[in-house]
Design a protein around this motif. Structure first.
Motif, PDB file in Angstrom:
ATOM      1  N   ASN A  82      -5.261  -1.433  -7.051  1.00 51.39           N
ATOM      2  CA  ASN A  82      -5.598  -2.399  -6.005  1.00 51.39           C
ATOM      3  C   ASN A  82      -4.343  -2.862  -5.279  1.00 51.39           C
ATOM      4  N   LEU A  83      -3.281  -3.108  -6.048  1.00 48.32           N
ATOM      5  CA  LEU A  83      -2.013  -3.538  -5.449  1.00 48.32           C
ATOM      6  C   LEU A  83      -1.361  -2.398  -4.681  1.00 48.32           C
ATOM      7  N   TRP A  84      -1.333  -1.212  -5.278  1.00 44.45           N
ATOM      8  CA  TRP A  84      -0.678  -0.062  -4.640  1.00 44.45           C
ATOM      9  C   TRP A  84      -1.356   0.340  -3.339  1.00 44.45           C
ATOM     10  N   LEU A  85      -2.645   0.042  -3.204  1.00 48.47           N
ATOM     11  CA  LEU A  85      -3.402   0.450  -2.014  1.00 48.47           C
ATOM     12  C   LEU A  85      -3.453  -0.640  -0.940  1.00 48.47           C
ATOM     13  N   GLN A  86      -2.868  -1.802  -1.217  1.00 51.93           N
ATOM     14  CA  GLN A  86      -2.915  -2.903  -0.264  1.00 51.93           C
ATOM     15  C   GLN A  86      -2.207  -2.573   1.048  1.00 51.93           C
ATOM     16  N   ASN A  87      -1.168  -1.765   1.001  1.00 49.14           N
ATOM     17  CA  ASN A  87      -0.399  -1.476   2.222  1.00 49.14           C
ATOM     18  C   ASN A  87      -0.876  -0.209   2.920  1.00 49.14           C
ATOM     19  N   LYS A  88      -2.076   0.280   2.567  1.00 54.73           N
ATOM     20  CA  LYS A  88      -2.586   1.525   3.134  1.00 54.73           C
ATOM     21  C   LYS A  88      -3.833   1.274   3.982  1.00 54.73           C
ATOM     22  N   CYS A  89      -3.994   2.102   5.004  1.00 57.65           N
ATOM     23  CA  CYS A  89      -5.240   2.125   5.778  1.00 57.65           C
ATOM     24  C   CYS A  89      -5.541   3.590   6.098  1.00 57.65           C
ATOM     25  N   LEU A  90      -6.709   3.857   6.669  1.00 60.01           N
ATOM     26  CA  LEU A  90      -7.081   5.239   6.939  1.00 60.01           C
ATOM     27  C   LEU A  90      -6.318   5.832   8.124  1.00 60.01           C
ATOM     28  N   ASN A  91      -6.245   5.075   9.216  1.00 64.50           N
ATOM     29  CA  ASN A  91      -5.577   5.580  10.421  1.00 64.50           C
ATOM     30  C   ASN A  91      -5.181   4.401  11.309  1.00 64.50           C
ATOM     31  N   ASN A  92      -4.623   4.690  12.449  1.00 66.07           N
ATOM     32  CA  ASN A  92      -4.087   3.637  13.319  1.00 66.07           C
ATOM     33  C   ASN A  92      -5.147   2.702  13.879  1.00 66.07           C
ATOM     34  N   THR A  93      -6.412   3.125  13.899  1.00 60.98           N
ATOM     35  CA  THR A  93      -7.455   2.236  14.420  1.00 60.98           C
ATOM     36  C   THR A  93      -7.652   1.015  13.518  1.00 60.98           C
ATOM     37  N   TYR A  94      -7.156   1.106  12.284  1.00 62.31           N
ATOM     38  CA  TYR A  94      -7.290  -0.014  11.345  1.00 62.31           C
ATOM     39  C   TYR A  94      -6.123  -0.993  11.433  1.00 62.31           C
ATOM     40  N   LYS A  95      -5.162  -0.696  12.270  1.00 63.94           N
ATOM     41  CA  LYS A  95      -3.999  -1.587  12.419  1.00 63.94           C
ATOM     42  C   LYS A  95      -4.253  -2.538  13.591  1.00 63.94           C
ATOM     43  N   ASP A  97      -4.762  -6.077  13.454  1.00 65.97           N
ATOM     44  CA  ASP A  97      -4.441  -7.505  13.377  1.00 65.97           C
ATOM     45  C   ASP A  97      -2.965  -7.700  13.037  1.00 65.97           C
ATOM     46  N   GLU A  98      -2.606  -8.928  12.672  1.00 66.33           N
ATOM     47  CA  GLU A  98      -1.188  -9.242  12.451  1.00 66.33           C
ATOM     48  C   GLU A  98      -0.582  -8.509  11.252  1.00 66.33           C
ATOM     49  N   MET A  99      -1.419  -7.977  10.382  1.00 66.97           N
ATOM     50  CA  MET A  99      -0.928  -7.204   9.249  1.00 66.97           C
ATOM     51  C   MET A  99      -0.755  -5.721   9.595  1.00 66.97           C
ATOM     52  N   GLY A 100      -1.154  -5.332  10.798  1.00 66.46           N
ATOM     53  CA  GLY A 100      -1.168  -3.920  11.184  1.00 66.46           C
ATOM     54  C   GLY A 100       0.151  -3.192  11.000  1.00 66.46           C
ATOM     55  N   ASP A 101       1.252  -3.870  11.359  1.00 66.33           N
ATOM     56  CA  ASP A 101       2.557  -3.216  11.263  1.00 66.33           C
ATOM     57  C   ASP A 101       2.960  -2.917   9.823  1.00 66.33           C
ATOM     58  N   ARG A 102       2.312  -3.573   8.878  1.00 64.71           N
ATOM     59  CA  ARG A 102       2.652  -3.354   7.461  1.00 64.71           C
ATOM     60  C   ARG A 102       1.819  -2.240   6.826  1.00 64.71           C
ATOM     61  N   LEU A 103       0.784  -1.791   7.535  1.00 63.39           N
ATOM     62  CA  LEU A 103      -0.130  -0.816   6.947  1.00 63.39           C
ATOM     63  C   LEU A 103       0.311   0.621   7.223  1.00 63.39           C
ATOM     64  N   LEU A 104       0.191   1.439   6.197  1.00 58.20           N
ATOM     65  CA  LEU A 104       0.579   2.845   6.275  1.00 58.20           C
ATOM     66  C   LEU A 104      -0.675   3.712   6.340  1.00 58.20           C
TER      67      LEU A 104
END
Length: 339
Positions: A82-95, A97-104
């Motif tokens: 759960n922790l390791w996956l917190q900084n992940k998203c599927l693709n750029n469409t999920y970035k 909000d304000e956390m978007g720049d932190r998502l990989l």
């Protein structure tokens, strides 16, 4: 008449026995010829599954990952994933909000790994006659688990002219599935490293030394004595792997003198600088800053202080990267928990 019937019956029974023996012998020869290839294929699937899980542990686009050691030790939990996956998203469409720049974004990588795994497992289906029921079931479970989620979805859904997005764009919802895949990985690994027929000539660079792999599993599990016993019995083995692991196991047992002997055996045969073999001194059981001073003294006898300090700085830098990633993941988790 009775003797004739008995003779016929004996002839029939003899023919049946001969047929069964011949069939068994033929099947046995086919098994011995095909099984090495099957074992190699299953080992390749193991490596592909490891890669799939490691994608979920990535920290940034530069290849940094959270340590895989906890997975190898069988100690990873749902909370860890759960922790390791917190900084992940599927693709750029999920970035969005304000956390978007932190998502990989890792959806494309997961999809590629999934497709490769499924193709490999499908190819193995042609050899079910040369596999055990346990192997067939394990591969079926893996193929099913990697396909539980779609990795190509778009974050935006338009309904009646309105755009809807998920409240939480991270991949933390996949934690349970990743945990189950890690458990299947360990089960398949236990099978694979027990193989004796695997055809290493197909690609000798892919297949590791299973004796070392078994010893390393003992080490990760904290079974230092079993690790030492396994390593001491090994002959004709990669001395770099043997003595580096022997050093770690002896050190964690508190037998510093024996650990130093193993370390010096390693140093005798290596031409590398300390920065290149730094992982010997830092893992889930060891920390460079809490090492017995005699270890660093032996290193300084062989290398310059600058070379040893360069190694320590690099280990500290790697630790800072992982610590920063954990801190960021916790902040992302807290942000979305507030809703």
């Amino acid at each position: 008449m009775g003797d004739l019937i008995i003779s016929v019956l004996i002839s029939i029974v003899t023919s049946l026995i001969a047929s069964v023996v011949f069939s068994a012998a033929t099947d046995g020869r086919r098994w011995r010829k095909v099984r090495p290839k099957v074992e190699f294929d299953i080992y390749e699937i193991l490596l592909s599954l490891m890669r799939f899980i490691q994608v979920g542990l990535e920290i940034n686009e530069n290849g940094w990952r959270f340590s895989f050691e906890k997975v190898e030790a069988g100690e990873a939990t749902t909370e860890d994933f759960n922790l390791w996956l917190q900084n992940k998203c599927l693709n750029n469409t999920y970035k969005y909000d304000e956390m978007g720049d932190r998502l990989l974004p890792i959806g494309d990588k997961l999809a590629t790994c999934r497709d490769k795994l499924c193709k490999q497992i499908d190819r193995c289906a042609a050899y079910h006659a040369f596999m055990t029921a346990e192997e067939i079931l394990l591969l079926k479970k893996i193929a099913t688990k990697v396909c539980v989620y779609s990795y190509e979805e778009n974050a935006e859904m338009v309904i009646a002219g309105k755009v809807f997005r998920p409240v939480n764009p991270t991949l933390a919802y996949m934690a349970d599935n990743f945990l189950e895949l890690s458990q299947l990985y360990l089960a398949l690994q236990n099978k694979a490293i027990s193989y004796r027929r695997i055809d290493r000539t197909i690609n000798n660079y892919v297949v590791s030394d299973f004796r070392i792999a078994k010893a390393r599993k003992h080490y990760y599990a904290g079974e230092y004595r079993r690790c030492i016993c396994a390593l001491r019995l090994m002959r004709k083995v990669d001395v770099f792997q043997k003595y580096s692991l022997l050093f770690k196991a002896y050190y964690c047992c508190g037998e510093i003198e024996k650990a130093l002997v193993a370390l010096n055996h390693y140093l005798d045969v290596t031409t590398l600088k300390p920065i290149s073999f730094r992982n010997i001194f830092s893992d889930m059981h060891m920390n460079i800053h809490s090492l017995d001073e005699r270890v660093l003294e032996d290193l300084c006898d062989r290398f310059t202080n600058d070379a040893v300090n360069e190694m320590i700085r690099e280990l500290d830098r790697e630790k800072r990267i992982e610590d920063a990633a954990i801190k960021s993941a916790l902040e992302i988790k807290s942000h979305y928990a507030k809703g």
